[in-house]
Scaffold this motif. Structure first.
Motif, PDB file in Angstrom:
ATOM      1  N   ALA A  46      30.119  45.703 -10.420  1.00  0.00           N
ATOM      2  CA  ALA A  46      30.549  44.349 -10.757  1.00  0.00           C
ATOM      3  C   ALA A  46      30.687  44.288 -12.274  1.00  0.00           C
ATOM      4  N   ILE A  47      31.849  43.863 -12.751  1.00  0.00           N
ATOM      5  CA  ILE A  47      32.134  43.806 -14.189  1.00  0.00           C
ATOM      6  C   ILE A  47      32.005  42.362 -14.648  1.00  0.00           C
ATOM      7  N   LEU A  48      31.154  42.132 -15.645  1.00  0.00           N
ATOM      8  CA  LEU A  48      30.859  40.774 -16.120  1.00  0.00           C
ATOM      9  C   LEU A  48      30.985  40.698 -17.629  1.00  0.00           C
ATOM     10  N   GLY A  49      31.795  39.753 -18.096  1.00  0.00           N
ATOM     11  CA  GLY A  49      31.842  39.467 -19.528  1.00  0.00           C
ATOM     12  C   GLY A  49      30.696  38.540 -19.900  1.00  0.00           C
ATOM     13  N   LEU A  50      29.832  39.004 -20.796  1.00  0.00           N
ATOM     14  CA  LEU A  50      28.672  38.216 -21.241  1.00  0.00           C
ATOM     15  C   LEU A  50      28.956  37.634 -22.619  1.00  0.00           C
ATOM     16  N   SER A  51      28.845  36.303 -22.717  1.00  0.00           N
ATOM     17  CA  SER A  51      29.137  35.617 -23.976  1.00  0.00           C
ATOM     18  C   SER A  51      27.889  35.145 -24.709  1.00  0.00           C
ATOM     19  N   GLY A  52      26.746  35.154 -24.020  1.00  0.00           N
ATOM     20  CA  GLY A  52      25.549  34.551 -24.586  1.00  0.00           C
ATOM     21  C   GLY A  52      25.390  33.099 -24.181  1.00  0.00           C
ATOM     22  N   GLY A  53      26.384  32.547 -23.457  1.00  0.00           N
ATOM     23  CA  GLY A  53      26.319  31.176 -22.977  1.00  0.00           C
ATOM     24  C   GLY A  53      25.660  31.082 -21.614  1.00  0.00           C
ATOM     25  N   ALA A  74      28.064  45.077 -17.800  1.00  0.00           N
ATOM     26  CA  ALA A  74      28.411  43.925 -18.645  1.00  0.00           C
ATOM     27  C   ALA A  74      29.201  44.375 -19.871  1.00  0.00           C
ATOM     28  N   LEU A  75      30.099  43.498 -20.308  1.00  0.00           N
ATOM     29  CA  LEU A  75      30.853  43.721 -21.533  1.00  0.00           C
ATOM     30  C   LEU A  75      30.573  42.572 -22.494  1.00  0.00           C
ATOM     31  N   VAL A  76      30.157  42.903 -23.697  1.00  0.00           N
ATOM     32  CA  VAL A  76      29.977  41.937 -24.773  1.00  0.00           C
ATOM     33  C   VAL A  76      31.135  42.168 -25.737  1.00  0.00           C
ATOM     34  N   GLN A  77      31.960  41.135 -25.945  1.00  0.00           N
ATOM     35  CA  GLN A  77      33.221  41.334 -26.668  1.00  0.00           C
ATOM     36  C   GLN A  77      33.338  40.362 -27.851  1.00  0.00           C
ATOM     37  N   PRO A  78      32.661  40.651 -28.926  1.00  0.00           N
ATOM     38  CA  PRO A  78      32.674  39.740 -30.074  1.00  0.00           C
ATOM     39  C   PRO A  78      33.997  39.778 -30.845  1.00  0.00           C
ATOM     40  N   SER A  79      34.263  38.658 -31.522  1.00  0.00           N
ATOM     41  CA  SER A  79      35.400  38.586 -32.442  1.00  0.00           C
ATOM     42  C   SER A  79      34.915  37.947 -33.728  1.00  0.00           C
ATOM     43  N   VAL A 104      29.418  47.057 -25.994  1.00  0.00           N
ATOM     44  CA  VAL A 104      29.881  46.096 -26.984  1.00  0.00           C
ATOM     45  C   VAL A 104      31.245  46.562 -27.475  1.00  0.00           C
ATOM     46  N   VAL A 105      32.255  45.719 -27.277  1.00  0.00           N
ATOM     47  CA  VAL A 105      33.624  46.070 -27.655  1.00  0.00           C
ATOM     48  C   VAL A 105      34.148  45.015 -28.621  1.00  0.00           C
ATOM     49  N   GLU A 106      34.372  45.389 -29.870  1.00  0.00           N
ATOM     50  CA  GLU A 106      34.937  44.466 -30.861  1.00  0.00           C
ATOM     51  C   GLU A 106      36.413  44.242 -30.542  1.00  0.00           C
ATOM     52  N   ILE A 107      36.809  42.986 -30.407  1.00  0.00           N
ATOM     53  CA  ILE A 107      38.199  42.718 -30.032  1.00  0.00           C
ATOM     54  C   ILE A 107      39.102  42.406 -31.222  1.00  0.00           C
ATOM     55  N   ASN A 108      38.548  42.288 -32.416  1.00  0.00           N
ATOM     56  CA  ASN A 108      39.383  41.946 -33.573  1.00  0.00           C
ATOM     57  C   ASN A 108      40.574  42.883 -33.757  1.00  0.00           C
ATOM     58  N   PRO A 109      40.390  44.218 -33.666  1.00  0.00           N
ATOM     59  CA  PRO A 109      41.557  45.096 -33.859  1.00  0.00           C
ATOM     60  C   PRO A 109      42.661  44.853 -32.839  1.00  0.00           C
ATOM     61  N   LEU A 110      42.282  44.529 -31.603  1.00  0.00           N
ATOM     62  CA  LEU A 110      43.286  44.277 -30.575  1.00  0.00           C
ATOM     63  C   LEU A 110      44.008  42.951 -30.825  1.00  0.00           C
ATOM     64  N   VAL A 111      43.244  41.924 -31.197  1.00  0.00           N
ATOM     65  CA  VAL A 111      43.857  40.628 -31.521  1.00  0.00           C
ATOM     66  C   VAL A 111      44.785  40.780 -32.716  1.00  0.00           C
ATOM     67  N   ARG A 134      42.438  36.257 -23.428  1.00  0.00           N
ATOM     68  CA  ARG A 134      43.260  37.156 -22.615  1.00  0.00           C
ATOM     69  C   ARG A 134      42.992  38.619 -22.951  1.00  0.00           C
ATOM     70  N   VAL A 135      42.705  38.912 -24.196  1.00  0.00           N
ATOM     71  CA  VAL A 135      42.331  40.283 -24.561  1.00  0.00           C
ATOM     72  C   VAL A 135      41.055  40.682 -23.828  1.00  0.00           C
ATOM     73  N   ARG A 136      40.091  39.775 -23.768  1.00  0.00           N
ATOM     74  CA  ARG A 136      38.847  40.068 -23.045  1.00  0.00           C
ATOM     75  C   ARG A 136      39.131  40.332 -21.561  1.00  0.00           C
ATOM     76  N   ALA A 137      40.034  39.549 -20.986  1.00  0.00           N
ATOM     77  CA  ALA A 137      40.372  39.753 -19.577  1.00  0.00           C
ATOM     78  C   ALA A 137      40.994  41.119 -19.353  1.00  0.00           C
ATOM     79  N   VAL A 138      41.868  41.541 -20.250  1.00  0.00           N
ATOM     80  CA  VAL A 138      42.496  42.861 -20.128  1.00  0.00           C
ATOM     81  C   VAL A 138      41.436  43.960 -20.184  1.00  0.00           C
ATOM     82  N   LEU A 139      40.479  43.828 -21.079  1.00  0.00           N
ATOM     83  CA  LEU A 139      39.412  44.820 -21.177  1.00  0.00           C
ATOM     84  C   LEU A 139      38.538  44.818 -19.929  1.00  0.00           C
ATOM     85  N   ASN A 140      38.235  43.631 -19.407  1.00  0.00           N
ATOM     86  CA  ASN A 140      37.454  43.556 -18.162  1.00  0.00           C
ATOM     87  C   ASN A 140      38.133  44.344 -17.049  1.00  0.00           C
ATOM     88  N   TYR A 141      39.448  44.170 -16.935  1.00  0.00           N
ATOM     89  CA  TYR A 141      40.166  44.859 -15.860  1.00  0.00           C
ATOM     90  C   TYR A 141      40.392  46.339 -16.154  1.00  0.00           C
TER      91      TYR A 141
END
Length: 277
Positions: A46-53, A74-79, A104-111, A134-141
């Motif tokens: 099960a793939i889950l994006g964790l935001s800390g919320g 889990a994927l933690v994807q900070p920007s 932990v995947v930094e999304i700034n370079p992709l954005v 949407r970048v986070r969704a692409v990484l989740n998939y």
């Protein structure tokens, strides 16, 4: 939100408190749902994006209860717009509270790559905020496809009904386990399953841009929103009766109704023409 802006709050919000028995029933219902979705998909993870919320934290707890920690990734994807404490909370949830594998995947370079390709949108706060989702969704998939995984969403009923999510962003998932819970009830169930109070009670923010908060963007508190949804959108009361019942201006009720109607397309599959006979 600026110092001159105000957030509408009901004088007498509807009490949506669930009993211990009801919370147990929701817990069992959701974990059974997760297990059935996982089995039906033939998934290995099960793939889950964790935001800390609170939404993703509660979903993580229920995933581990339903499937076991070894079956959750889990994927933690900070920007650059994420608050450091939220990302720290996300890593704390993954490593200390859930004990699941996480990256932990930094999304700034992709954005930045997208904005370099189309710089006209670089100063558009909403467009770039949705791009991050949407970048986070692409990484989740990407991870889900690689691991034969099921992408698990974290959307609740309050946000779904007013369209407070990014189409093909955080709305792009295989299932939404907490979709039937109003935000108040998300917090209740979180405390019930053992989520620490500093996480269960923290201010909600999608963090799509710097300084963004959910209540500030919606223009009302979640207790007020939940009350309007339960009484007027899901319930039978008119605009005037709802306003009188909870003590808010009719304009606030109308705002929620407009959000609900305008976001209908987000809750449905993309339309096509009827078949010709």
């Amino acid at each position: 939100m600026t110092a001159t802006e105000t957030i509408a709050r009901a004088d007498d919000p509807l009490d949506l408190t669930l009993s211990a028995e009801e919370l147990d029933a929701h817990r069992e219902h959701i974990t059974d749902f997760i297990a059935s979705q996982y089995e039906a998909a033939g998934a290995d993870q099960a793939i889950l994006g964790l935001s800390g919320g609170i939404d993703s934290t509660l979903t993580g707890y229920l995933l581990v209860e339903a499937l076991g920690a070894e079956n959750v990734h889990a994927l933690v994807q900070p920007s650059e717009v994420n608050r450091e404490e939220n990302m720290s909370d996300a890593e704390r949830v993954a490593s200390e509270l859930l004990d699941v594998e996480f990256d932990v995947v930094e999304i700034n370079p992709l954005v930045d790559a997208f904005l370099d390709a189309y710089p006209d949108a670089a100063e558009d706060t909403t467009a770039t905020g949705n791009l991050r989702a949407r970048v986070r969704a692409v990484l989740n998939y990407l991870v889900a496809n690689h691991e034969d995984g099921l992408v698990v969403g974290t959307g609740n009923r309050s946000e779904a009904l007013v369209g407070y999510f990014t189409k093909y962003g955080d709305g792009a998932v295989d299932c939404h386990p907490i979709a039937n819970l109003y935000k108040q009830q998300v917090r209740q169930l979180a405390r019930h399953v053992g989520v620490p109070d500093d996480l269960a009670g923290k201010e909600s923010s999608a963090e799509l841009w710097e300084g963004q908060t959910d209540e500030g963007e919606l223009g009302m508190g979640y207790d007020t929103l939940d009350s309007i949804l339960a009484l007027h959108v899901d319930g039978p009361l008119s605009t005037a009766a709802t306003a009188k019942e909870i003590g808010v201006e009719t304009e606030t009720i109308e705002t929620v109704r407009e959000l609900y109607e305008a976001s209908e397309h987000k809750r449905r599959a993309p339309p096509g023409p009827d078949r010709l006979h």
